[in-house]
Design a protein around this motif. Structure first.
Motif, short mmCIF file in Angstrom:
data_model
loop_
_atom_site.label_atom_id
_atom_site.label_comp_id
_atom_site.label_asym_id
_atom_site.label_seq_id
_atom_site.Cartn_x
_atom_site.Cartn_y
_atom_site.Cartn_z
N VAL A 77 0.86 -1.19 0.00
CA VAL A 77 0.00 0.00 0.00
C VAL A 77 0.89 1.24 0.00
CG1 VAL A 77 -1.93 -1.15 1.16
CG2 VAL A 77 -0.18 0.00 2.53
N TYR A 78 0.27 2.37 -0.18
CA TYR A 78 1.00 3.64 -0.21
C TYR A 78 0.39 4.58 0.81
CZ TYR A 78 2.93 1.53 -4.28
OH TYR A 78 3.58 0.64 -5.10
N CYS A 79 1.25 5.23 1.59
CA CYS A 79 0.81 6.09 2.69
C CYS A 79 1.39 7.48 2.49
CB CYS A 79 1.34 5.57 4.02
SG CYS A 79 1.02 3.85 4.34
N ILE A 80 0.65 8.47 2.97
CA ILE A 80 1.19 9.82 3.06
C ILE A 80 1.71 9.97 4.48
CG2 ILE A 80 0.69 12.28 2.99
CD1 ILE A 80 -1.52 11.63 0.95
N ILE A 81 3.00 10.20 4.59
CA ILE A 81 3.67 10.25 5.89
C ILE A 81 4.24 11.65 6.10
CG2 ILE A 81 5.59 9.31 7.25
CD1 ILE A 81 3.40 7.29 6.77
N GLU A 108 -0.52 9.70 -4.69
CA GLU A 108 0.04 10.93 -5.25
C GLU A 108 -1.05 11.97 -5.50
OE1 GLU A 108 3.09 11.95 -5.60
OE2 GLU A 108 4.19 10.12 -5.25
N ALA A 109 -2.22 11.53 -5.99
CA ALA A 109 -3.34 12.46 -6.22
C ALA A 109 -3.82 13.06 -4.91
CB ALA A 109 -4.47 11.74 -6.95
N ALA A 110 -3.93 12.23 -3.87
CA ALA A 110 -4.35 12.73 -2.55
C ALA A 110 -3.30 13.69 -1.99
CB ALA A 110 -4.58 11.57 -1.59
N TYR A 111 -2.03 13.38 -2.21
CA TYR A 111 -0.94 14.25 -1.77
C TYR A 111 -1.05 15.61 -2.45
CZ TYR A 111 3.78 15.94 -0.94
OH TYR A 111 4.85 16.70 -0.55
N GLN A 112 -1.28 15.61 -3.76
CA GLN A 112 -1.42 16.87 -4.49
C GLN A 112 -2.62 17.66 -4.00
OE1 GLN A 112 0.94 18.04 -6.37
NE2 GLN A 112 2.09 16.13 -6.26
N ALA A 135 6.18 16.21 3.95
CA ALA A 135 5.44 14.95 3.86
C ALA A 135 5.81 14.29 2.54
CB ALA A 135 3.94 15.20 3.92
N ASN A 136 5.62 12.98 2.47
CA ASN A 136 5.88 12.28 1.23
C ASN A 136 5.03 11.02 1.14
OD1 ASN A 136 7.38 10.96 3.25
ND2 ASN A 136 8.84 10.18 1.78
N VAL A 137 4.97 10.47 -0.06
CA VAL A 137 4.28 9.20 -0.28
C VAL A 137 5.31 8.10 -0.11
CG1 VAL A 137 3.10 7.78 -2.00
CG2 VAL A 137 2.57 10.22 -1.83
N LEU A 161 1.19 21.29 -5.66
CA LEU A 161 2.35 20.92 -6.46
C LEU A 161 3.64 21.38 -5.77
CD1 LEU A 161 0.98 21.93 -9.95
CD2 LEU A 161 1.10 19.63 -8.97
N ALA A 162 4.72 20.71 -6.05
CA ALA A 162 6.00 21.04 -5.42
C ALA A 162 6.39 22.49 -5.65
CB ALA A 162 7.10 20.10 -5.93
#
Length: 86
Positions: free
Chosen positions: A13-17, A68-72, A26-28, A77-78
């Protein structure tokens, strides 16, 4: 459906940490779903060489693209963050 019904041992799975030392970082990150070594009836995330009980408190996504979409959505954007912080 509980979070334990959504995942099985062996799933990736992928987490936002968030970085606990720098809250604006924060990162994925990918993690493995495993049997919780301290609770045989539970599941855990194995992340950064550590076991974390699998709970609804984690932002968990089945694919990297979804994470990545949830992170954005959450952080933008960076280049937007660089303008804001730098």
């Amino acid at each position: 459906m509980s979070i334990h019904e959504q995942y099985n041992p062996g799933d990736i799975v992928y987490c936002i940490i968030r970085n606990p030392h720098a809250q604006d970082v924060a990162n994925v990150q990918h993690a493995a779903v495993v049997q919780d070594p301290s609770n045989p009836d539970g599941l855990a995330l194995f992340l950064y060489e550590t076991y974390y009980p699998l709970t609804d408190e984690f932002a968990i996504y089945p694919t990297e693209a979804e994470a990545e979409a949830a992170y954005q959505d959450a952080f933008g954007l960076a280049e937007d963050r660089e303008d804001f912080y730098g």
